[in-house]
Write an enzyme that holds these catalytic residues in place. Structure first.
Site, mmCIF file in Angstrom:
data_model
loop_
_atom_site.group_PDB
_atom_site.id
_atom_site.type_symbol
_atom_site.label_atom_id
_atom_site.label_comp_id
_atom_site.label_asym_id
_atom_site.label_seq_id
_atom_site.Cartn_x
_atom_site.Cartn_y
_atom_site.Cartn_z
ATOM 1 N N CYS A 22 9.921 -45.241 -5.511
ATOM 2 C CA CYS A 22 8.903 -45.625 -4.536
ATOM 3 C C CYS A 22 9.250 -45.035 -3.180
ATOM 4 O O CYS A 22 10.420 -44.823 -2.859
ATOM 5 C CB CYS A 22 8.849 -47.153 -4.468
ATOM 6 S SG CYS A 22 7.950 -47.813 -3.061
ATOM 7 N N ASP A 67 6.228 -35.272 -1.599
ATOM 8 C CA ASP A 67 7.196 -34.189 -1.782
ATOM 9 C C ASP A 67 7.014 -33.404 -3.074
ATOM 10 O O ASP A 67 7.923 -32.707 -3.510
ATOM 11 C CB ASP A 67 8.618 -34.757 -1.731
ATOM 12 C CG ASP A 67 8.818 -35.923 -2.699
ATOM 13 O OD1 ASP A 67 7.889 -36.204 -3.495
ATOM 14 O OD2 ASP A 67 9.887 -36.546 -2.658
ATOM 15 N N GLY A 68 5.859 -33.515 -3.733
ATOM 16 C CA GLY A 68 5.643 -32.772 -4.961
ATOM 17 C C GLY A 68 6.141 -33.538 -6.171
ATOM 18 O O GLY A 68 6.485 -34.720 -6.077
ATOM 19 N N GLU A 77 -3.825 -54.603 9.962
ATOM 20 C CA GLU A 77 -5.009 -53.824 10.298
ATOM 21 C C GLU A 77 -4.748 -52.334 10.066
ATOM 22 O O GLU A 77 -3.622 -51.908 9.810
ATOM 23 C CB GLU A 77 -5.389 -54.067 11.761
ATOM 24 C CG GLU A 77 -5.747 -55.515 12.081
ATOM 25 C CD GLU A 77 -6.957 -55.992 11.295
ATOM 26 O OE1 GLU A 77 -7.890 -55.182 11.107
ATOM 27 O OE2 GLU A 77 -6.974 -57.154 10.871
ATOM 28 N N ASP A 113 -2.969 -50.241 2.490
ATOM 29 C CA ASP A 113 -3.371 -49.016 1.799
ATOM 30 C C ASP A 113 -2.247 -48.500 0.902
ATOM 31 O O ASP A 113 -1.061 -48.602 1.231
ATOM 32 C CB ASP A 113 -3.780 -47.947 2.800
ATOM 33 C CG ASP A 113 -5.113 -48.271 3.466
ATOM 34 O OD1 ASP A 113 -5.656 -49.353 3.184
ATOM 35 O OD2 ASP A 113 -5.598 -47.452 4.258
ATOM 36 N N HIS A 119 -1.039 -45.200 -1.577
ATOM 37 C CA HIS A 119 -1.235 -43.783 -1.891
ATOM 38 C C HIS A 119 -0.315 -43.359 -3.028
ATOM 39 O O HIS A 119 0.860 -43.727 -3.046
ATOM 40 C CB HIS A 119 -0.946 -42.920 -0.659
ATOM 41 C CG HIS A 119 -1.776 -43.267 0.531
ATOM 42 N ND1 HIS A 119 -1.376 -43.032 1.834
ATOM 43 C CD2 HIS A 119 -3.007 -43.859 0.627
ATOM 44 C CE1 HIS A 119 -2.311 -43.446 2.670
ATOM 45 N NE2 HIS A 119 -3.306 -43.949 1.961
ATOM 46 N N HIS A 145 4.033 -52.119 -8.665
ATOM 47 C CA HIS A 145 5.123 -52.125 -7.671
ATOM 48 C C HIS A 145 4.568 -51.930 -6.263
ATOM 49 O O HIS A 145 4.901 -52.684 -5.335
ATOM 50 C CB HIS A 145 6.118 -51.021 -8.017
ATOM 51 C CG HIS A 145 7.208 -50.849 -7.001
ATOM 52 N ND1 HIS A 145 8.481 -51.339 -7.193
ATOM 53 C CD2 HIS A 145 7.224 -50.240 -5.787
ATOM 54 C CE1 HIS A 145 9.226 -51.047 -6.128
ATOM 55 N NE2 HIS A 145 8.477 -50.370 -5.271
ATOM 56 N N GLU A 146 3.716 -50.936 -6.084
ATOM 57 C CA GLU A 146 3.195 -50.641 -4.745
ATOM 58 C C GLU A 146 2.325 -51.772 -4.203
ATOM 59 O O GLU A 146 2.337 -52.062 -3.005
ATOM 60 C CB GLU A 146 2.406 -49.330 -4.761
ATOM 61 C CG GLU A 146 3.231 -48.099 -5.104
ATOM 62 C CD GLU A 146 4.422 -47.903 -4.184
ATOM 63 O OE1 GLU A 146 4.340 -48.271 -2.990
ATOM 64 O OE2 GLU A 146 5.454 -47.403 -4.661
#
Length: 482
Positions: A99, A182-183, A196, A201, A203, A225-226
């Site tokens: 992560c 980082d690919g 706010e 969010d 990604h 997890h995220e």
């Protein structure tokens, strides 16, 4: 893209700084040391540099070499032997996909314990990955959010336009939030703590190969997890925890939130309350679900509906199919075998036969089917016009002649006009006052041949719509041959 907030970020990344190598760090051959050193320094700068950073004097006072100090922090976090050197076990951790949220500060809650101040959160998937179909992505995301809502009083509602609390996207490299990917491998995803702007969010690195299985990185595993970060959790030092920072595949269909994660998330939001009757939210089924014994039970069905020429009866993770006029040949099946997206515990269901569609409800969401084929991702029940305090439906029944659907919530019911696509005025009304002879909590309902059958516990009330009264009462279990 949301505007970057001044605080509350889950991801804290600093510029990479390459210093002269210290001999005390050496735990490899000269040939491999240089590459290990640069890889380790980039890793430590990214995941073990605190926001704002301590003063330089403080760093020197604690350790003559700040990189050695950070190596020791990493080794302590992952339960390794604390050497301060880039030994093989340490390098193995550094090279694992993980992560993008750093491991510094509190390992369970973010500093300041940011959390959402409401219990209904919206989410939107704004960009998809070519690795998976949109339907698969939708399913993985929904299951990942559901993993958390089983433990705390939070409900997630998907929207398809506008700004959601949790904006979800697959991005490549520099994508405008100051934390570039980082690919392939390396950082898989990152999320922002509640707040706010970018708060919440999430990604995902679009350079990765995402999958619902094991041939690549499992999206459910990483998303679950995220979303822990998006709800306010930091990383855990417990290797069995979902919030452990390195990637470890989790089977979406057998997953249960580990104890450490439950303790962490409930420290922020408290436990989810379980009310009498049906579970507040569905549970992900185990590998071999047991069949409820309704022949020797005081419980009722969760939902009942017509589907084509069959009657379907739902209970926990199982449903029964039977021909309306044939009480034989009734066999149970798992819900996942015919409705994989539903998984378990349907709250309510009804069919509009003339349109060839059926609706299935779970929590604040509903699904539309044609026969046994799902028509797109889950949608929010607020599409029907329910007030926001309604978070689940107890039962639903479609009345063919007036073309209206009755939704039962607690002791009341709402009337929805299927032709006008809007909720009728002067509702909700009290169920027992409007349906003479019907009593108790309504668990399920279905209309057959001009009668409405109300399922309440072990009883089923046969209600005559012309006489406006109950004409008979039978055992609910008799519908499946008991």
């Amino acid at each position: 893209m949301k505007v970057l907030p001044a605080s509350g970020l889950a991801v804290l990344v600093t510029a990479l700084k390459f210093a002269t190598a210290d001999p005390n760090l050496l735990a490899a051959t000269p040939r491999t040391f240089r590459s290990n050193y640069h890889l380790a320094q980039a890793y430590l700068d990214k995941y073990y540099t605190k926001k704002g950073g301590p003063q330089a004097g403080e760093m020197v006072a604690r350790e003559s070499n700040p990189m050695i100090r950070r190596i020791k922090e990493l080794q302590i976090f992952f339960g390794l032997k604390v050497t301060g050197k880039l030994d093989q076990n340490t390098m193995n951790v550094i090279k694992k996909p993980r992560c993008g949220v750093p491991d510094v500060a509190n390992y369970r809650l973010f500093p300041g314990e940011p959390k959402w101040k409401k219990n209904i959160l919206t989410y939107r998937i704004s960009k998809y990955t070519p690795s998976m179909s949109p339907t698969e992505v939708d399913k993985a995301i929904q299951m990942a959010l559901h993993a958390w809502s089983t433990a705390v009083p939070l409900n997630f509602v998907r929207i398809n336009s506008g700004e959601a609390d949790i904006m979800i996207s697959f991005e490549t490299g520099d994508h405008g939030d100051s934390y570039p990917f980082d690919g392939p491998r390396g950082t898989l995803a990152h999320a922002f703590a509640p707040g706010e702007g970018l708060g919440g969010d999430t990604h995902f690195d679009n350079a990765e190969k995402w999958t619902m299985g094991t041939n690549g990185f499992n999206l459910f595993t990483v998303a679950a997890h995220e979303f822990g970060h998006a709800l306010g959790l930091g990383h855990s030092t417990d290797p069995s925890a979902l919030m452990y920072p390195t990637y470890k595949y989790q089977n979406p269909y057998r997953f249960h939130l580990p104890k450490d994660d439950v303790k962490g998330i409930q420290a922020l939001y408290g436990p989810r309350k379980i009310f009498p009757g049906k579970p507040t939210m569905p549970h992900i089924p185990p590998h071999k679900p047991s069949i409820p014994d309704l022949c020797d039970s005081s419980s009722s069905f969760d939902a009942v509906t017509m589907l084509g020429k069959e009657l379907l009866f739902f209970k926990d993770r199982i449903f029964w199919r039977r021909q309306v006029h044939l009480p034989t040949g009734i066999r149970p099946s798992t819900i996942t075998s015919s409705f994989p997206q539903l998984m378990s515990n349907v709250d309510a269901a009804y069919e509009v036969a003339e349109r060839g569609i059926a609706f299935f409800f779970k929590g604040p969401h509903y699904w539309v089917t044609r026969g046994f084929h799902m028509q797109g991702p889950p949608r929010t029940i607020y599409d029907f016009g329910f007030p926001r305090h309604v978070q689940r439906i107890d039962a639903a029944v479609y009345l063919k002649e007036p073309q209206k659907t009755l939704f039962f919530v607690g002791e009341e019911y709402y009337s929805y006009d299927e032709r006008k696509k809007k909720m009728e005025k002067d509702y909700p009304k009290n169920t027992e006052e409007e349906f003479s002879g019907v009593s108790g909590h309504i668990d399920a309902a279905v209309e057959l041949n001009g009668y409405i059958y109300f399922f309440s516990g072990r009883k089923t009330f046969k209600y005559d719509t012309e006489k406006e009264d109950v004409v008979s009462v039978v055992k609910s279990s008799s519908w499946i041959g008991c």
